[in-house]
Design a protein around this motif. Structure first.
Motif, mmCIF file in Angstrom:
data_model
loop_
_atom_site.group_PDB
_atom_site.id
_atom_site.type_symbol
_atom_site.label_atom_id
_atom_site.label_comp_id
_atom_site.label_asym_id
_atom_site.label_seq_id
_atom_site.Cartn_x
_atom_site.Cartn_y
_atom_site.Cartn_z
ATOM 1 N N THR A 59 0.818 -1.206 0.000
ATOM 2 C CA THR A 59 0.000 0.000 0.000
ATOM 3 C C THR A 59 0.851 1.256 0.000
ATOM 4 O O THR A 59 2.005 1.240 0.401
ATOM 5 C CB THR A 59 -0.937 0.023 1.230
ATOM 6 O OG1 THR A 59 -1.803 1.160 1.149
ATOM 7 C CG2 THR A 59 -0.172 0.052 2.534
ATOM 8 N N THR A 60 0.229 2.313 -0.438
ATOM 9 C CA THR A 60 0.784 3.638 -0.233
ATOM 10 C C THR A 60 0.408 4.079 1.177
ATOM 11 O O THR A 60 -0.527 3.554 1.779
ATOM 12 C CB THR A 60 0.176 4.635 -1.234
ATOM 13 O OG1 THR A 60 -1.256 4.559 -1.159
ATOM 14 C CG2 THR A 60 0.610 4.342 -2.651
ATOM 15 N N ALA A 61 1.148 5.028 1.676
ATOM 16 C CA ALA A 61 0.787 5.684 2.939
ATOM 17 C C ALA A 61 0.118 7.001 2.560
ATOM 18 O O ALA A 61 0.753 7.866 1.958
ATOM 19 C CB ALA A 61 2.023 5.934 3.792
ATOM 20 N N ASN A 62 -1.157 7.108 2.861
ATOM 21 C CA ASN A 62 -1.935 8.287 2.498
ATOM 22 C C ASN A 62 -2.382 9.019 3.748
ATOM 23 O O ASN A 62 -3.169 8.481 4.531
ATOM 24 C CB ASN A 62 -3.172 7.887 1.686
ATOM 25 C CG ASN A 62 -2.812 7.244 0.363
ATOM 26 O OD1 ASN A 62 -1.724 7.444 -0.149
ATOM 27 N ND2 ASN A 62 -3.720 6.474 -0.183
ATOM 28 N N PHE A 63 -1.882 10.231 3.932
ATOM 29 C CA PHE A 63 -2.269 11.046 5.085
ATOM 30 C C PHE A 63 -2.048 10.293 6.393
ATOM 31 O O PHE A 63 -2.861 10.342 7.305
ATOM 32 C CB PHE A 63 -3.719 11.521 4.959
ATOM 33 C CG PHE A 63 -4.009 12.188 3.652
ATOM 34 C CD1 PHE A 63 -3.466 13.426 3.372
ATOM 35 C CD2 PHE A 63 -4.770 11.554 2.684
ATOM 36 C CE1 PHE A 63 -3.707 14.044 2.152
ATOM 37 C CE2 PHE A 63 -5.015 12.162 1.469
ATOM 38 C CZ PHE A 63 -4.488 13.406 1.195
ATOM 39 N N GLY A 64 -0.945 9.530 6.447
ATOM 40 C CA GLY A 64 -0.596 8.812 7.666
ATOM 41 C C GLY A 64 -1.319 7.490 7.861
ATOM 42 O O GLY A 64 -1.281 6.923 8.955
ATOM 43 N N TYR A 65 -1.974 6.965 6.826
ATOM 44 C CA TYR A 65 -2.746 5.737 6.963
ATOM 45 C C TYR A 65 -2.590 4.902 5.697
ATOM 46 O O TYR A 65 -2.092 5.392 4.681
ATOM 47 C CB TYR A 65 -4.226 6.083 7.195
ATOM 48 C CG TYR A 65 -5.040 4.959 7.774
ATOM 49 C CD1 TYR A 65 -4.819 4.519 9.078
ATOM 50 C CD2 TYR A 65 -6.021 4.331 7.035
ATOM 51 C CE1 TYR A 65 -5.563 3.486 9.620
ATOM 52 C CE2 TYR A 65 -6.770 3.297 7.571
ATOM 53 C CZ TYR A 65 -6.538 2.881 8.857
ATOM 54 O OH TYR A 65 -7.269 1.851 9.387
ATOM 55 N N TRP A 93 4.499 -4.346 2.481
ATOM 56 C CA TRP A 93 5.329 -3.239 2.053
ATOM 57 C C TRP A 93 4.464 -1.985 1.986
ATOM 58 O O TRP A 93 3.294 -2.036 1.634
ATOM 59 C CB TRP A 93 6.054 -3.508 0.745
ATOM 60 C CG TRP A 93 5.280 -3.308 -0.521
ATOM 61 C CD1 TRP A 93 5.187 -2.158 -1.250
ATOM 62 C CD2 TRP A 93 4.499 -4.276 -1.223
ATOM 63 N NE1 TRP A 93 4.400 -2.363 -2.360
ATOM 64 C CE2 TRP A 93 3.965 -3.658 -2.362
ATOM 65 C CE3 TRP A 93 4.210 -5.622 -0.995
ATOM 66 C CZ2 TRP A 93 3.157 -4.324 -3.276
ATOM 67 C CZ3 TRP A 93 3.391 -6.284 -1.893
ATOM 68 C CH2 TRP A 93 2.887 -5.635 -3.016
ATOM 69 N N VAL A 94 5.066 -0.880 2.426
ATOM 70 C CA VAL A 94 4.387 0.412 2.464
ATOM 71 C C VAL A 94 5.320 1.457 1.877
ATOM 72 O O VAL A 94 6.499 1.498 2.220
ATOM 73 C CB VAL A 94 4.008 0.813 3.912
ATOM 74 C CG1 VAL A 94 3.382 2.195 3.943
ATOM 75 C CG2 VAL A 94 3.076 -0.213 4.537
ATOM 76 N N HIS A 95 4.788 2.285 1.007
ATOM 77 C CA HIS A 95 5.567 3.385 0.450
ATOM 78 C C HIS A 95 4.860 4.706 0.709
ATOM 79 O O HIS A 95 3.646 4.810 0.541
ATOM 80 C CB HIS A 95 5.767 3.234 -1.060
ATOM 81 C CG HIS A 95 6.495 4.405 -1.630
ATOM 82 N ND1 HIS A 95 5.843 5.511 -2.126
ATOM 83 C CD2 HIS A 95 7.820 4.666 -1.736
ATOM 84 C CE1 HIS A 95 6.736 6.396 -2.521
ATOM 85 N NE2 HIS A 95 7.942 5.903 -2.301
ATOM 86 N N GLY A 102 1.910 5.318 10.464
ATOM 87 C CA GLY A 102 0.491 5.045 10.689
ATOM 88 C C GLY A 102 -0.034 3.934 9.796
ATOM 89 O O GLY A 102 -0.819 3.095 10.234
ATOM 90 N N ALA A 103 0.406 3.917 8.549
ATOM 91 C CA ALA A 103 -0.034 2.876 7.616
ATOM 92 C C ALA A 103 0.466 1.505 8.062
ATOM 93 O O ALA A 103 -0.281 0.520 8.065
ATOM 94 C CB ALA A 103 0.451 3.196 6.206
ATOM 95 N N VAL A 104 1.740 1.433 8.443
ATOM 96 C CA VAL A 104 2.305 0.163 8.911
ATOM 97 C C VAL A 104 1.557 -0.317 10.153
ATOM 98 O O VAL A 104 1.144 -1.481 10.233
ATOM 99 C CB VAL A 104 3.821 0.301 9.197
ATOM 100 C CG1 VAL A 104 4.365 -0.937 9.908
ATOM 101 C CG2 VAL A 104 4.585 0.558 7.910
ATOM 102 N N ASN A 105 1.374 0.573 11.113
ATOM 103 C CA ASN A 105 0.683 0.190 12.352
ATOM 104 C C ASN A 105 -0.730 -0.304 12.083
ATOM 105 O O ASN A 105 -1.178 -1.294 12.683
ATOM 106 C CB ASN A 105 0.646 1.363 13.335
ATOM 107 C CG ASN A 105 1.993 1.656 13.942
ATOM 108 O OD1 ASN A 105 2.897 0.827 13.928
ATOM 109 N ND2 ASN A 105 2.138 2.858 14.466
ATOM 110 N N ALA A 106 -1.446 0.361 11.201
ATOM 111 C CA ALA A 106 -2.828 -0.024 10.914
ATOM 112 C C ALA A 106 -2.910 -1.426 10.309
ATOM 113 O O ALA A 106 -3.727 -2.248 10.736
ATOM 114 C CB ALA A 106 -3.477 0.997 9.983
ATOM 115 N N VAL A 107 -2.058 -1.700 9.326
ATOM 116 C CA VAL A 107 -2.087 -3.035 8.700
ATOM 117 C C VAL A 107 -1.660 -4.095 9.708
ATOM 118 O O VAL A 107 -2.265 -5.171 9.787
ATOM 119 C CB VAL A 107 -1.218 -3.077 7.429
ATOM 120 C CG1 VAL A 107 -1.150 -4.506 6.879
ATOM 121 C CG2 VAL A 107 -1.765 -2.131 6.373
#
Length: 150
Positions: A59-65, A93-95, A102-107
């Motif tokens: 995923t992309t990281a969008n606005f911290g998520y 993977w997150v970019h 925030g994106a990593v933590n959420a997933v």
């Protein structure tokens, strides 16, 4: 044969590069007995989730998520797959251009809730995807696929 499901939202050139590297690693010729299924997050379904033996999320990281597309996937499959996917391996993977925490933590919270087992370190990328990052993405794909070899 085992199935590795790759669910991704890759709208940017950098996330597309990471996906291509992950796929190359998952499809490495030395890895046998693993079918790699690739689904854009908005097209992935509950039957895809239940049929897979392991997962790679991108995923992309969008606005911290995480992206809305990947969030939609998890919203769709979460409750129906509880108690059916526990113990299966996953990778992520997150970019993002800057903050990906925030994106990593959420997933990771969703994966924990599903009872998935992290099979590799998260590939967390801020900024450009250089050769070293693409190599790490290749290794991520290869690690998840090798985990499923029979």
């Amino acid at each position: 044969m085992s199935t590795l499901l790759i669910v991704h939202h890759t709208p940017s050139p950098a996330t597309r590069e990471l996906l291509e590297s992950v796929l190359a690693g998952a499809r490495d010729p030395d890895i046998n007995g693993v079918d790699v299924e690739v689904r854009p997050a908005l097209a992935a379904t509950l039957p895809d989730m239940l049929a897979a033996d392991g997962y790679l999320f991108g995923t992309t990281a969008n606005f911290g998520y995480m992206s809305g597309a990947l969030k939609h996937f998890f919203d769709t499959v979460y409750y129906p797959s509880l108690d059916h996917v526990a113990g299966r391996p996953y990778g992520l993977w997150v970019h993002g251009n800057n903050d990906t925490v925030g994106a990593v933590n959420a997933v990771e919270k969703l994966a924990t809730g599903l009872g998935l087992e992290k099979a590799a370190d998260v590939l967390d990328v801020a900024g450009a995807a250089d050769a070293a990052v693409r190599e790490r993405a290749y290794e991520l794909g290869g690690t998840l696929a090798a985990t499923l070899m029979q």
